[in-house]
Design a protein around this motif. Sequence first.
Motif, PDB file in Angstrom:
ATOM      1  N   TYR A   1      75.545  43.429  42.726  1.00  0.00           N
ATOM      2  CA  TYR A   1      76.816  43.708  42.057  1.00  0.00           C
ATOM      3  C   TYR A   1      76.799  43.287  40.591  1.00  0.00           C
ATOM      4  O   TYR A   1      77.795  43.483  39.887  1.00  0.00           O
ATOM      5  N   SER A   2      75.689  42.728  40.140  1.00  0.00           N
ATOM      6  CA  SER A   2      75.555  42.287  38.758  1.00  0.00           C
ATOM      7  C   SER A   2      74.077  42.283  38.394  1.00  0.00           C
ATOM      8  O   SER A   2      73.197  42.355  39.267  1.00  0.00           O
ATOM      9  N   ILE A   3      73.800  42.167  37.095  1.00  0.00           N
ATOM     10  CA  ILE A   3      72.410  42.063  36.645  1.00  0.00           C
ATOM     11  C   ILE A   3      71.765  40.806  37.221  1.00  0.00           C
ATOM     12  O   ILE A   3      70.587  40.803  37.601  1.00  0.00           O
ATOM     13  N   GLU A   4      72.533  39.728  37.297  1.00  0.00           N
ATOM     14  CA  GLU A   4      72.005  38.494  37.891  1.00  0.00           C
ATOM     15  C   GLU A   4      71.629  38.711  39.348  1.00  0.00           C
ATOM     16  O   GLU A   4      70.568  38.254  39.807  1.00  0.00           O
ATOM     17  N   ASP A   5      72.476  39.430  40.093  1.00  0.00           N
ATOM     18  CA  ASP A   5      72.161  39.761  41.489  1.00  0.00           C
ATOM     19  C   ASP A   5      70.852  40.538  41.590  1.00  0.00           C
ATOM     20  O   ASP A   5      70.039  40.305  42.486  1.00  0.00           O
ATOM     21  N   VAL A   6      70.682  41.484  40.673  1.00  0.00           N
ATOM     22  CA  VAL A   6      69.480  42.327  40.690  1.00  0.00           C
ATOM     23  C   VAL A   6      68.226  41.467  40.667  1.00  0.00           C
ATOM     24  O   VAL A   6      67.310  41.638  41.490  1.00  0.00           O
ATOM     25  N   GLN A   7      68.174  40.530  39.743  1.00  0.00           N
ATOM     26  CA  GLN A   7      66.980  39.694  39.611  1.00  0.00           C
ATOM     27  C   GLN A   7      66.813  38.764  40.808  1.00  0.00           C
ATOM     28  O   GLN A   7      65.705  38.578  41.318  1.00  0.00           O
ATOM     29  N   ASN A   8      67.917  38.187  41.277  1.00  0.00           N
ATOM     30  CA  ASN A   8      67.838  37.268  42.416  1.00  0.00           C
ATOM     31  C   ASN A   8      67.356  37.980  43.677  1.00  0.00           C
ATOM     32  O   ASN A   8      66.526  37.447  44.429  1.00  0.00           O
ATOM     33  N   ILE A   9      67.868  39.176  43.901  1.00  0.00           N
ATOM     34  CA  ILE A   9      67.471  39.940  45.087  1.00  0.00           C
ATOM     35  C   ILE A   9      65.992  40.320  45.002  1.00  0.00           C
ATOM     36  O   ILE A   9      65.253  40.227  45.997  1.00  0.00           O
ATOM     37  N   SER A  10      65.551  40.716  43.820  1.00  0.00           N
ATOM     38  CA  SER A  10      64.136  41.050  43.639  1.00  0.00           C
ATOM     39  C   SER A  10      63.259  39.825  43.872  1.00  0.00           C
ATOM     40  O   SER A  10      62.199  39.912  44.513  1.00  0.00           O
ATOM     41  N   ASP A  11      63.697  38.670  43.380  1.00  0.00           N
ATOM     42  CA  ASP A  11      62.932  37.434  43.569  1.00  0.00           C
ATOM     43  C   ASP A  11      62.825  37.053  45.041  1.00  0.00           C
ATOM     44  O   ASP A  11      61.861  36.403  45.452  1.00  0.00           O
ATOM     45  N   GLU A  12      63.824  37.463  45.832  1.00  0.00           N
ATOM     46  CA  GLU A  12      63.802  37.193  47.278  1.00  0.00           C
ATOM     47  C   GLU A  12      62.889  38.149  48.033  1.00  0.00           C
ATOM     48  O   GLU A  12      62.684  37.989  49.246  1.00  0.00           O
ATOM     49  N   GLY A  13      62.349  39.151  47.350  1.00  0.00           N
ATOM     50  CA  GLY A  13      61.441  40.093  47.996  1.00  0.00           C
ATOM     51  C   GLY A  13      62.109  41.343  48.520  1.00  0.00           C
ATOM     52  O   GLY A  13      61.476  42.126  49.239  1.00  0.00           O
TER      53      GLY A  13
END
Length: 218
Positions: free
Chosen positions: A81-93
Amino acid sequence: MKQVVKIGGSLFPNYAIELVKKLKNTNSLIVLGGGEFANLIRKYDLEINFSQEVNHWTAIDCMDIIAKLVNDKIESTKLAYSIEDVQNISDEGFTPIFVVSDFLRNEDPFECSWDVTSDSIAAYISHILNAKLLIVTDVNGIYTQEPKEPGSTFIDNIDAKTLLNSQESSIDVMLPSLLLKFGTNCYVVNGKYPERVLSLIDDNISDYNFDYTKIIGD
């Protein structure tokens, strides 16, 4: 993110779902078009003439709906839902699928117009992320006219300036001017063939044996 992959609503549901599954572990952010949901709003707008603001935001809501429906069918994705979410979700795999409405309401980068669709929205997001942009649709790329029309010719490379006054229908009206503004390129490719999309994001492949269009904005 390495690339933003905008998947047109014309590929929903089956082609879109299968393509997103195959984008697992590719460092991609998925942006989904509004598809037939948004087309219905266009249809009703022609009949009833809603305000530009309502058309714009309800069409964006349609992007959110398709994002949620696609995400429901895939274990390797999560909604961002945000740019921050995008990176966090990607970091989680996981592969992030962007639910764009809240982000766009906060940023408010566009005038309310049918000239702005998910193509332009994906271009804006890819610019923020400094990521490659792929526009994935249900045709091979850009043609001189509708692909099924007699005499239609496929275009493999085209300058964004040339598209400014074009009637090309596989991308939205605003996209060429955004590519010029941002000084970036994008690639239009047929999502019915996931291997084509995967080839365009594989740095080890430079010789492509399929049709796609590169729009040059830099």
